[in-house]
Design a protein around this motif. Structure first.
Motif, PDB file in Angstrom:
ATOM      1  N   ALA A   1      -4.291   0.184  -5.462  1.00  0.00           N
ATOM      2  CA  ALA A   1      -3.942   1.511  -5.933  1.00  0.00           C
ATOM      3  C   ALA A   1      -4.679   1.859  -7.227  1.00  0.00           C
ATOM      4  CB  ALA A   1      -2.436   1.604  -6.152  1.00  0.00           C
TER       5      ALA A   1
ATOM      6  N   GLN B   1      -7.585  -1.342   1.392  1.00  0.00           N
ATOM      7  CA  GLN B   1      -6.206  -1.192   0.936  1.00  0.00           C
ATOM      8  C   GLN B   1      -6.077  -0.226  -0.245  1.00  0.00           C
ATOM      9  OE1 GLN B   1      -4.560  -5.097   0.111  1.00  0.00           O
ATOM     10  NE2 GLN B   1      -5.284  -5.941   2.050  1.00  0.00           N
TER      11      GLN B   1
ATOM     12  N   LYS C   1      -5.861   3.048  -2.624  1.00  0.00           N
ATOM     13  CA  LYS C   1      -5.309   4.402  -2.567  1.00  0.00           C
ATOM     14  C   LYS C   1      -5.597   5.074  -3.907  1.00  0.00           C
ATOM     15  CE  LYS C   1      -1.607   3.203   0.672  1.00  0.00           C
ATOM     16  NZ  LYS C   1      -2.309   3.811   1.810  1.00  0.00           N
TER      17      LYS C   1
ATOM     18  N   SER D   1      -4.801   8.613  -6.512  1.00  0.00           N
ATOM     19  CA  SER D   1      -4.036   9.823  -6.821  1.00  0.00           C
ATOM     20  C   SER D   1      -4.271  10.235  -8.266  1.00  0.00           C
ATOM     21  CB  SER D   1      -2.537   9.609  -6.601  1.00  0.00           C
ATOM     22  OG  SER D   1      -1.795  10.739  -7.057  1.00  0.00           O
TER      23      SER D   1
ATOM     24  N   LEU E   1      -1.742  11.670  -2.829  1.00  0.00           N
ATOM     25  CA  LEU E   1      -2.238  10.307  -2.656  1.00  0.00           C
ATOM     26  C   LEU E   1      -3.136  10.277  -1.430  1.00  0.00           C
ATOM     27  CD1 LEU E   1      -1.785   7.320  -3.745  1.00  0.00           C
ATOM     28  CD2 LEU E   1      -0.168   7.095  -1.847  1.00  0.00           C
ATOM     29  N   ILE E   2      -4.356   9.747  -1.572  1.00  0.00           N
ATOM     30  CA  ILE E   2      -5.264   9.622  -0.435  1.00  0.00           C
ATOM     31  C   ILE E   2      -5.644   8.161  -0.248  1.00  0.00           C
ATOM     32  CG2 ILE E   2      -6.172  11.964  -0.717  1.00  0.00           C
ATOM     33  CD1 ILE E   2      -8.724  10.713  -1.910  1.00  0.00           C
ATOM     34  N   ASP E   3      -6.000   7.808   0.985  1.00  0.00           N
ATOM     35  CA  ASP E   3      -6.362   6.423   1.269  1.00  0.00           C
ATOM     36  C   ASP E   3      -7.865   6.226   1.145  1.00  0.00           C
ATOM     37  OD1 ASP E   3      -7.457   7.480   3.629  1.00  0.00           O
ATOM     38  OD2 ASP E   3      -5.831   6.742   4.900  1.00  0.00           O
TER      39      ASP E   3
END
Length: 273
Positions: A120, A140, A142, A144, A180-182
């Protein structure tokens, strides 16, 4: 390969014990806090970038986080929850300088910087990735730009780098929503240059860094300087404006509500004041 001064194991930012192939790895090391940044971590990160810039043996820098996260942004409890939104607590804090000195240390590093985003990247974690010249994301990862959800604006990275990478409209969407984007979406919009299997992330980052470090260092540094001038301009003016704006917003009721709702694990109620 050259031995370096050992870093205290309790340090929040590790720069490793060995410089290999002229590549230095900077690792955020608060895994129990998902590598959230407190004032000490900001100071250590600034020092790590300044030291890398000054070391003639360093030709490329990798910045990453200790699993499971890259950087979850500001430590809300330590930085944002105090008086004046927490951000103004320290008289020598970043908010009282023309621009965030940690951001400037990363942006002004003359050596190419690769962000190996292993998990993240939230808030200032996205900013840190944006300060790099190249970004490789774990599958994995992410992302934001969630400053708006705390009643704040972003730092210099969101204004100075994000629109150039993803376009003005997409940047506006990410900043205004805090969505939130992956990793796959980050690759699709150009926020990162490639996505790697998690187990291969550092291998790919080190291989790319080694290829860069194998080239003439003065030429590489000149190329980096030219790219920054042509694509992005001078970050200090926008950085100073960003700090003034954050300082003002940190004193609003909406910021206090954004922090309180996060700590209390409830939906916020914003009132525009």
């Amino acid at each position: 390969m050259r031995s370096r001064t050992p870093i205290a194991p309790e340090a929040f930012v590790h720069t490793g014990h060995v410089l290999e192939d002229h590549v230095l790895t900077i690792t955020l090391n608060r895994p129990e806090r998902r590598n959230a940044l407190n004032w000490r971590a900001y100071d250590e990160l600034e020092s790590a970038f300044r030291a890398a810039d000054a070391d003639p043996e360093v030709r490329c820098v990798i910045v990453t986080g200790a699993d499971p996260a890259f950087c979850s942004g500001d430590d809300v409890g330590e930085i944002m929850a105090g008086p004046d939104g927490g951000i103004g607590q320290r008289k020598d804090s970043v908010i009282h300088r023309p621009a965030n000195p940690t951001a400037m240390a990363a942006l002004e590093c003359s050596k190419p910087v690769i962000a190996a985003v292993n998990g993240a990247a939230i808030g200032w974690g996205v900013e840190l990735a944006l300060f790099a010249d190249l970004r490789i994301a774990s599958e994995q990862a992410k992302f934001s730009e969630m400053f708006v959800k705390r009643g704040l604006s972003c730092d210099v990275g969101g204004f100075y780098r994000l629109p150039a990478l993803v376009g003005a409209e997409k940047a506006a969407e990410l900043l205004f929503t805090g969505d939130l984007i992956d990793a796959a979406e980050a690759l699709r919009i150009g926020l990162v240059g490639r996505v790697a299997p998690h187990a291969e992330l550092m291998t790919q980052a080190r291989a790319l860094a080694a290829r860069i470090a194998g080239n003439p260092p003065l030429a590489v540094q000149a190329l980096k300087a030219g790219l920054r001038r042509s694509a992005f301009g001078d970050p200090r003016e926008i950085g100073g404006w960003a700090m003034d704006t954050i300082y003002r917003l940190a004193r609003t009721e909406d910021h206090k509500e954004g922090v309180a709702s996060f700590l209390e694990k409830r939906a916020p109620v914003f009132k525009g004041r």
